[in-house]
Design a protein around this motif. Structure first.
Motif, PDB file in Angstrom:
ATOM      1  N   TYR A  80     -52.809  18.972  27.868  1.00 17.13           N
ATOM      2  CA  TYR A  80     -53.683  19.277  28.891  1.00 17.13           C
ATOM      3  C   TYR A  80     -54.406  18.272  29.005  1.00 17.13           C
ATOM      4  CZ  TYR A  80     -52.786  23.703  26.247  1.00 17.13           C
ATOM      5  OH  TYR A  80     -52.474  24.848  25.520  1.00 17.13           O
ATOM      6  N   SER A  81     -54.699  16.849  28.489  1.00 13.24           N
ATOM      7  CA  SER A  81     -55.361  15.934  28.596  1.00 13.24           C
ATOM      8  C   SER A  81     -54.382  15.489  30.843  1.00 13.24           C
ATOM      9  CB  SER A  81     -55.506  14.535  28.225  1.00 13.24           C
ATOM     10  OG  SER A  81     -56.513  15.287  26.872  1.00 13.24           O
ATOM     11  N   TYR A  84     -55.424  17.294  33.303  1.00 15.12           N
ATOM     12  CA  TYR A  84     -57.170  17.561  33.786  1.00 15.12           C
ATOM     13  C   TYR A  84     -56.977  15.660  34.417  1.00 15.12           C
ATOM     14  CZ  TYR A  84     -61.533  17.118  34.122  1.00 15.12           C
ATOM     15  OH  TYR A  84     -62.848  17.096  34.531  1.00 15.12           O
ATOM     16  N   SER A  88     -56.991  16.831  37.996  1.00 17.27           N
ATOM     17  CA  SER A  88     -58.366  16.249  38.831  1.00 17.27           C
ATOM     18  C   SER A  88     -59.165  15.303  39.018  1.00 17.27           C
ATOM     19  CB  SER A  88     -59.476  16.610  37.309  1.00 17.27           C
ATOM     20  OG  SER A  88     -59.707  17.565  36.802  1.00 17.27           O
ATOM     21  N   LEU A 116     -55.350  26.138  33.194  1.00 17.04           N
ATOM     22  CA  LEU A 116     -55.987  24.241  33.406  1.00 17.04           C
ATOM     23  C   LEU A 116     -55.989  24.631  34.866  1.00 17.04           C
ATOM     24  CD1 LEU A 116     -52.730  22.853  30.840  1.00 17.04           C
ATOM     25  CD2 LEU A 116     -54.943  22.580  31.217  1.00 17.04           C
ATOM     26  N   CYS A 120     -58.393  22.476  36.830  1.00 18.88           N
ATOM     27  CA  CYS A 120     -57.941  20.939  37.065  1.00 18.88           C
ATOM     28  C   CYS A 120     -58.028  21.100  38.386  1.00 18.88           C
ATOM     29  CB  CYS A 120     -56.575  20.471  36.387  1.00 18.88           C
ATOM     30  SG  CYS A 120     -57.050  20.272  34.402  1.00 18.88           S
ATOM     31  N   HIS A 151     -67.740  16.415  38.268  1.00 18.65           N
ATOM     32  CA  HIS A 151     -66.338  17.278  36.643  1.00 18.65           C
ATOM     33  C   HIS A 151     -67.735  16.895  35.291  1.00 18.65           C
ATOM     34  CE1 HIS A 151     -62.838  14.735  38.255  1.00 18.65           C
ATOM     35  NE2 HIS A 151     -63.699  14.411  39.592  1.00 18.65           N
ATOM     36  N   ASN A 154     -66.653  20.997  35.874  1.00 17.96           N
ATOM     37  CA  ASN A 154     -64.850  20.419  35.349  1.00 17.96           C
ATOM     38  C   ASN A 154     -64.720  20.710  34.292  1.00 17.96           C
ATOM     39  OD1 ASN A 154     -64.027  21.456  37.960  1.00 17.96           O
ATOM     40  ND2 ASN A 154     -62.885  20.191  37.935  1.00 17.96           N
ATOM     41  N   PHE A 158     -63.208  23.493  31.579  1.00 21.73           N
ATOM     42  CA  PHE A 158     -62.544  22.508  31.273  1.00 21.73           C
ATOM     43  C   PHE A 158     -62.187  23.605  29.467  1.00 21.73           C
ATOM     44  CE2 PHE A 158     -59.364  18.639  28.818  1.00 21.73           C
ATOM     45  CZ  PHE A 158     -57.799  19.729  29.259  1.00 21.73           C
TER      46      PHE A 158
END
Length: 310
Positions: A80-81, A84, A88, A116, A120, A151, A154, A158
């Protein structure tokens, strides 16, 4: 009876589409100069404001994603990181490209990809800091504040996404998706090849919707008593974000609401970007409803957060 109703509905939809298409064709024929000016403005904005900021990052992101994945079943927070960070910070529509490629690599399930995709999705830092902050705001610090507001909004979405995915088993749904494990002998060449397709999609939608927005704005201002600047900003913002941002700068630069208007337009994205995302995401049947909700959230949250900073 059910088949008859379905057939009738299909015929009605087809008729509506034909009316819309022919209506736009007639408008373009009646206003060729206006259509040309809109297309020219869209092409200029694409070459000046989008291509220099978008192309290098798309190629590098695609190159990274084309590298063989050693462990598609890595811990969820790592996957997931990765989605992102790559999605993003790459600009529209790099988020969709990143998520789609990760689904193809077997790193994400369809449910994960839908949530996601919504989180993202952000303009590239070079676009916000370079074009918006330096050229439109004439203040790099304001560009940083806008980027931070985007962000933060976001990341809040997230975090909600992570809560929704908490009980997700992480199973990869590989039906109807080609996940053959092919050896990528030239990932850079493949990255350039696929990036060119994304760039062509971006250029096509930007130029088309800029031209269409220009034609519709002129037609609306001729038919109704409305301020051309307001009408042009609203219509272009709905159809094409970059043109809407430029129009807002031309007509509202000296107004106190200007930075928040720019934040709203960028958060709204416009049909041009939405179409890019839908085309890319649908190649792996990614669910799109979370993306729709995230756009509504961003339009409200980003200007509010920016207001707190300003």
């Amino acid at each position: 009876m059910h088949e008859y109703l379905s057939s009738l509905h299909a015929c009605e939809s087809s008729m509506v589409n034909l009316i819309i298409i022919w209506g736009m064709i007639i408008l373009f024929i009646l206003q060729p100069g206006v259509a040309h000016d809109g297309a020219e403005a869209g092409a200029y904005l694409f070459l000046h404001a989008l291509l220099p900021y978008l192309l290098p990052y798309i190629i590098l992101t695609q190159w990274l994603l084309k590298m063989p994945v050693r462990n598609p079943t890595a811990k969820r927070w790592k996957r997931y990181s990765k989605a992102y960070v790559l999605g993003s910070f790459g600009g529209f529509p790099v988020g969709a490209v990143t998520i789609t490629e990760m689904v193809k690599n077997g790193e994400l399930s369809r449910r994960e990809s839908g949530l996601l995709l919504a989180a993202c999705h952000a303009p590239g830092p070079m676009f916000i800091l370079g074009f918006v902050g330096t050229e439109l705001f004439d203040n790099p610090l304001s560009g940083w504040k806008l980027l931070l507001a985007i962000h933060i909004a976001n990341l809040l979405f997230f975090c909600l996404t992570l809560l929704l995915l908490k009980n997700n088993k992480g199973k990869r749904d590989q039906k109807n998706i080609d996940l053959e494990k092919k050896t990528k002998s030239a990932p850079l060449l493949e990255a350039i090849k696929e990036s060119s397709g994304v760039i062509i999609l971006v250029a096509t939608t930007v130029i088309f919707f800029s031209s269409l927005g220009n034609v519709l704005t002129t037609a609306a201002s001729t038919a109704f008593t409305v301020d051309l600047g307001i009408a042009k900003t609203i219509v272009l913002s709905i159809f094409e974000m970059t043109s809407g941002v430029q129009s807002a700068t031309d007509h509202f630069y000296n107004y106190p609401i200007f930075p928040y208007l720019i934040a709203s337009i960028i958060s709204l994205n416009g049909l041009s970007i939405h179409l890019q995302v839908f085309v890319i995401a649908k190649s792996v049947n990614t669910p799109l409803m979370p993306y729709v909700f995230s756009r509504i959230w961003s339009v409200v949250a980003v200007p509010a957060i920016l207001y707190l900073f300003m």
